[in-house]
Design a protein around this motif. Structure first.
Motif, PDB file in Angstrom:
ATOM      1  N   ASP A 197       0.919  -0.699  -0.385  1.00 52.26           N
ATOM      2  CA  ASP A 197       0.013  -0.222  -0.430  1.00 52.26           C
ATOM      3  C   ASP A 197       0.488   0.865  -0.247  1.00 52.26           C
ATOM      4  O   ASP A 197       0.694   2.458  -0.937  1.00 52.26           O
ATOM      5  N   HIS A 198       2.195   1.178   0.670  1.00 58.28           N
ATOM      6  CA  HIS A 198       2.748   2.531   1.173  1.00 58.28           C
ATOM      7  C   HIS A 198       4.465   1.883   1.235  1.00 58.28           C
ATOM      8  O   HIS A 198       4.463   1.108   1.883  1.00 58.28           O
ATOM      9  N   VAL A 199       5.036   3.002   1.190  1.00 55.04           N
ATOM     10  CA  VAL A 199       6.130   2.102   0.957  1.00 55.04           C
ATOM     11  C   VAL A 199       7.185   3.979   1.664  1.00 55.04           C
ATOM     12  O   VAL A 199       7.325   4.885   0.226  1.00 55.04           O
ATOM     13  N   LEU A 200       7.751   3.511   2.893  1.00 60.03           N
ATOM     14  CA  LEU A 200       8.468   5.574   3.289  1.00 60.03           C
ATOM     15  C   LEU A 200       9.343   5.059   3.260  1.00 60.03           C
ATOM     16  O   LEU A 200      10.374   4.426   3.956  1.00 60.03           O
ATOM     17  N   VAL A 201      10.482   6.310   3.017  1.00 58.27           N
ATOM     18  CA  VAL A 201      11.881   6.119   2.892  1.00 58.27           C
ATOM     19  C   VAL A 201      12.703   7.790   3.861  1.00 58.27           C
ATOM     20  O   VAL A 201      11.944   8.152   3.261  1.00 58.27           O
ATOM     21  N   ALA A 202      13.867   7.445   4.045  1.00 63.47           N
ATOM     22  CA  ALA A 202      14.322   8.400   4.788  1.00 63.47           C
ATOM     23  C   ALA A 202      15.721   7.959   5.725  1.00 63.47           C
ATOM     24  O   ALA A 202      16.026   6.694   5.682  1.00 63.47           O
ATOM     25  N   GLY A 203      16.537   8.777   4.309  1.00 64.61           N
ATOM     26  CA  GLY A 203      17.666   8.099   4.039  1.00 64.61           C
ATOM     27  C   GLY A 203      18.313   6.447   3.902  1.00 64.61           C
ATOM     28  O   GLY A 203      17.871   6.961   2.783  1.00 64.61           O
ATOM     29  N   TYR A 204      18.889   5.862   4.277  1.00 62.97           N
ATOM     30  CA  TYR A 204      18.704   4.747   4.351  1.00 62.97           C
ATOM     31  C   TYR A 204      18.202   3.224   5.350  1.00 62.97           C
ATOM     32  O   TYR A 204      18.128   2.078   4.866  1.00 62.97           O
ATOM     33  N   ARG A 205      17.050   3.966   5.472  1.00 61.90           N
ATOM     34  CA  ARG A 205      15.775   3.387   5.671  1.00 61.90           C
ATOM     35  C   ARG A 205      14.761   2.866   4.860  1.00 61.90           C
ATOM     36  O   ARG A 205      14.587   4.322   4.807  1.00 61.90           O
ATOM     37  N   MET A 206      14.089   1.894   4.844  1.00 66.00           N
ATOM     38  CA  MET A 206      12.454   1.760   4.404  1.00 66.00           C
ATOM     39  C   MET A 206      11.506   1.091   5.072  1.00 66.00           C
ATOM     40  O   MET A 206      12.528  -0.396   5.478  1.00 66.00           O
ATOM     41  N   ALA A 207      10.372   2.026   5.316  1.00 59.20           N
ATOM     42  CA  ALA A 207       9.122   1.503   6.103  1.00 59.20           C
ATOM     43  C   ALA A 207       8.269   0.574   5.006  1.00 59.20           C
ATOM     44  O   ALA A 207       7.708   1.618   3.758  1.00 59.20           O
ATOM     45  N   VAL A 208       7.784  -0.886   4.831  1.00 56.72           N
ATOM     46  CA  VAL A 208       6.844  -1.056   4.363  1.00 56.72           C
ATOM     47  C   VAL A 208       5.443  -1.092   5.060  1.00 56.72           C
ATOM     48  O   VAL A 208       5.466  -1.870   5.813  1.00 56.72           O
ATOM     49  N   ILE A 209       4.358  -0.569   4.961  1.00 52.61           N
ATOM     50  CA  ILE A 209       3.099  -0.043   5.210  1.00 52.61           C
ATOM     51  C   ILE A 209       1.877  -1.163   4.400  1.00 52.61           C
ATOM     52  O   ILE A 209       1.693  -0.459   3.515  1.00 52.61           O
ATOM     53  N   ASN A 210       0.976  -1.796   4.981  1.00 53.99           N
ATOM     54  CA  ASN A 210      -0.103  -2.564   4.732  1.00 53.99           C
ATOM     55  C   ASN A 210      -1.302  -1.751   5.589  1.00 53.99           C
ATOM     56  O   ASN A 210      -0.652  -2.442   6.646  1.00 53.99           O
ATOM     57  N   THR A 250      -9.306 -11.920  13.951  1.00 55.47           N
ATOM     58  CA  THR A 250      -8.592 -11.574  12.535  1.00 55.47           C
ATOM     59  C   THR A 250      -7.563 -11.712  12.809  1.00 55.47           C
ATOM     60  O   THR A 250      -6.548 -11.372  13.620  1.00 55.47           O
ATOM     61  N   GLN A 251      -6.784 -12.018  11.768  1.00 49.70           N
ATOM     62  CA  GLN A 251      -5.942 -12.053  11.004  1.00 49.70           C
ATOM     63  C   GLN A 251      -4.857 -10.733   9.670  1.00 49.70           C
ATOM     64  O   GLN A 251      -5.759 -11.300   9.112  1.00 49.70           O
ATOM     65  N   PRO A 252      -4.316 -10.015  10.010  1.00 53.10           N
ATOM     66  CA  PRO A 252      -4.088  -9.429   9.489  1.00 53.10           C
ATOM     67  C   PRO A 252      -3.216  -9.238   8.512  1.00 53.10           C
ATOM     68  O   PRO A 252      -2.583 -10.985   8.253  1.00 53.10           O
ATOM     69  N   PRO A 253      -3.328  -8.583   7.383  1.00 53.76           N
ATOM     70  CA  PRO A 253      -2.959  -9.210   5.700  1.00 53.76           C
ATOM     71  C   PRO A 253      -1.355  -9.652   5.591  1.00 53.76           C
ATOM     72  O   PRO A 253      -0.591  -9.123   6.372  1.00 53.76           O
ATOM     73  N   ALA A 254      -1.494 -11.007   5.041  1.00 47.02           N
ATOM     74  CA  ALA A 254       0.642 -11.231   5.654  1.00 47.02           C
ATOM     75  C   ALA A 254       1.093 -10.676   3.993  1.00 47.02           C
ATOM     76  O   ALA A 254       0.590 -10.447   2.407  1.00 47.02           O
ATOM     77  N   PHE A 255       2.269 -10.559   4.466  1.00 45.21           N
ATOM     78  CA  PHE A 255       3.444  -9.558   3.166  1.00 45.21           C
ATOM     79  C   PHE A 255       4.353  -9.698   3.638  1.00 45.21           C
ATOM     80  O   PHE A 255       4.713 -10.006   4.757  1.00 45.21           O
ATOM     81  N   SER A 256       5.351  -9.764   2.589  1.00 45.86           N
ATOM     82  CA  SER A 256       6.689 -10.039   2.412  1.00 45.86           C
ATOM     83  C   SER A 256       7.269  -9.132   2.008  1.00 45.86           C
ATOM     84  O   SER A 256       6.669  -8.214   1.007  1.00 45.86           O
ATOM     85  N   ILE A 257       8.555  -8.950   2.868  1.00 47.86           N
ATOM     86  CA  ILE A 257       9.277  -8.011   2.568  1.00 47.86           C
ATOM     87  C   ILE A 257      10.471  -8.036   2.670  1.00 47.86           C
ATOM     88  O   ILE A 257      11.458  -7.769   1.312  1.00 47.86           O
ATOM     89  N   SER A 258      11.053  -9.695   2.510  1.00 48.90           N
ATOM     90  CA  SER A 258      11.881 -10.642   2.029  1.00 48.90           C
ATOM     91  C   SER A 258      12.612  -9.656   0.633  1.00 48.90           C
ATOM     92  O   SER A 258      13.897  -9.577  -0.123  1.00 48.90           O
ATOM     93  N   ALA A 259      11.845  -9.703  -0.540  1.00 50.22           N
ATOM     94  CA  ALA A 259      11.997  -9.916  -2.344  1.00 50.22           C
ATOM     95  C   ALA A 259      12.522  -8.227  -1.902  1.00 50.22           C
ATOM     96  O   ALA A 259      13.482  -7.571  -2.843  1.00 50.22           O
ATOM     97  N   LEU A 260      12.418  -7.716  -1.501  1.00 45.64           N
ATOM     98  CA  LEU A 260      12.315  -6.453  -1.653  1.00 45.64           C
ATOM     99  C   LEU A 260      13.489  -5.976  -1.319  1.00 45.64           C
ATOM    100  O   LEU A 260      15.022  -4.532  -1.292  1.00 45.64           O
ATOM    101  N   GLN A 261      14.012  -6.436   0.302  1.00 45.84           N
ATOM    102  CA  GLN A 261      15.285  -6.558   0.761  1.00 45.84           C
ATOM    103  C   GLN A 261      16.047  -6.302   0.090  1.00 45.84           C
ATOM    104  O   GLN A 261      17.382  -5.863  -0.179  1.00 45.84           O
ATOM    105  N   ARG A 262      16.104  -8.020  -0.710  1.00 43.39           N
ATOM    106  CA  ARG A 262      17.298  -8.466  -1.591  1.00 43.39           C
ATOM    107  C   ARG A 262      17.421  -7.148  -2.785  1.00 43.39           C
ATOM    108  O   ARG A 262      18.150  -7.091  -3.538  1.00 43.39           O
ATOM    109  N   SER A 263      16.682  -6.556  -2.615  1.00 47.00           N
ATOM    110  CA  SER A 263      15.912  -6.051  -4.179  1.00 47.00           C
ATOM    111  C   SER A 263      17.233  -3.910  -3.646  1.00 47.00           C
ATOM    112  O   SER A 263      17.652  -3.578  -4.181  1.00 47.00           O
ATOM    113  N   PHE A 264      16.787  -4.164  -2.634  1.00 43.39           N
ATOM    114  CA  PHE A 264      16.697  -2.827  -2.002  1.00 43.39           C
ATOM    115  C   PHE A 264      18.690  -2.946  -1.104  1.00 43.39           C
ATOM    116  O   PHE A 264      18.063  -2.798   0.579  1.00 43.39           O
ATOM    117  N   MET A 265      19.360  -3.748  -1.259  1.00 42.87           N
ATOM    118  CA  MET A 265      20.340  -4.312  -0.237  1.00 42.87           C
ATOM    119  C   MET A 265      21.255  -3.260   0.721  1.00 42.87           C
ATOM    120  O   MET A 265      21.357  -3.578   1.874  1.00 42.87           O
TER     121      MET A 265
END
Length: 299
Positions: free
Chosen positions: A174-187, A210-225
């Motif tokens: 839904d949203h990706v927030l970056v500042a410096g070299y940190r990245m927050a992925v928000i659903n 209620t189960q929160p929506p599942a989403f993975s950031i592992s591939a995103l982390q590999r892309s932005f090492m």
């Protein structure tokens, strides 16, 4: 002592392919990242070396930023969660630092992102997915953009919000927030107000689960090492109260653990984002290359 060449800094031969150079760069960026025990000076050397080689060998295609389906995991990747000590740190966000752009605007060789777009704080907007629009989701995402704009972007001048990002291997963020070299992925999700307990898997409210929506950031982390990437699930209340619903973690569901997601109400999310993004080594930096790649992935 002679100054090392960009190839020596990344530990590759001048004859190395661009893919080999990219892998070496991601290894070096991860090894020198200040969040992971490296030094800011060495990290900047690695960034500059990769930029210099890229200019010599033609700029990388934005499409190559994300790992392709079926591709083996990139060497040097090791997911590492946000340090728990930051949750207890009284350090305030370094909002007074002037914003720096990497590469600088004076660098005419960098053509991936214009100055205007680099200075723009919000990129993209809620859009329908597929043939049908989900009005509830669109409203939820619009409310989240408003929340982040008023409570995070105004505190961290270098923060940039990218909305509606296609995940590397399918799905969406839904949203990706970056500042410096940190990245927050928000659903996001919406639940009625009330008290919820979270065991690391489901939210319990009385007899309802209620189960929160599942989403993975592992591939995103590999892309932005070069980035320290963290995932957050924002739980909004229909009444707009930032402190609702109330979410309490079980003792064995500490969100600092790599296996437990961060599930927070609006007030909690704002607090954690300020700590995570604002306490980074260089929260005043806009990484223009990363922002360009995120924009390329907007759907």
């Amino acid at each position: 002592m002679s100054t090392p060449s960009p190839y020596e800094i990344l530990g590759v031969a001048p004859s190395a392919s661009m893919e080999e150079i990219k892998i070496a760069y991601r290894r070096a960026a991860r090894a020198t990242h200040p969040d992971l025990g490296g030094s800011e000076e060495k990290f900047k050397e690695v960034q500059q070396a990769f930029q210099d080689i890229s200019v010599l060998a033609n700029p990388l295609s934005h499409d190559e930023t994300f790992q392709k389906p079926g591709e083996a995991p990139r060497a040097g990747f090791s997911a590492r969660p946000f340090d728990e000590r930051l949750r207890k740190s009284p350090q305030q966000p370094k909002a007074q630092l002037s914003t720096e752009y990497v590469p600088e605007f004076s660098d005419a060789s960098f053509t991936w992102l214009s100055r205007e777009l680099s200075e723009q704080k919000i990129h993209g907007e809620p859009r329908k997915r597929g043939l049908f629009a989900n009005r509830a989701r669109l409203v939820r995402e619009a409310n989240t953009i408003n929340l982040l704009s008023k409570n995070v972007l105004n505190v961290l001048p270098a923060a940039r919000l990218v909305n509606g990002v296609a995940a590397p291997h399918g799905g969406h963020y839904d949203h990706v927030l970056v500042a410096g070299y940190r990245m927050a992925v928000i659903n996001t999700m919406t639940l009625p107000e009330g008290y919820y307990s979270f065991d690391g898997n489901v939210l319990r409210h009385g007899n309802k689960m209620t189960q929160p929506p599942a989403f993975s950031i592992s591939a995103l982390q590999r892309s932005f090492m070069q980035m320290n990437v963290m995932a957050f699930t924002l739980v909004l209340s229909p009444n707009g109260n930032r402190h609702e619903p109330v979410i309490e973690y079980h003792r064995n569901a500490n969100p600092a653990l790599a296996t437990t997601p961060n599930v927070l109400n609006a007030a909690g999310l704002v607090r954690e984002l300020k700590l995570f993004l604002g306490s980074g080594p260089t929260p005043n930096v806009v990484d223009r290359a990363s922002l360009a790649h995120l924009r390329e992935a907007m759907y």
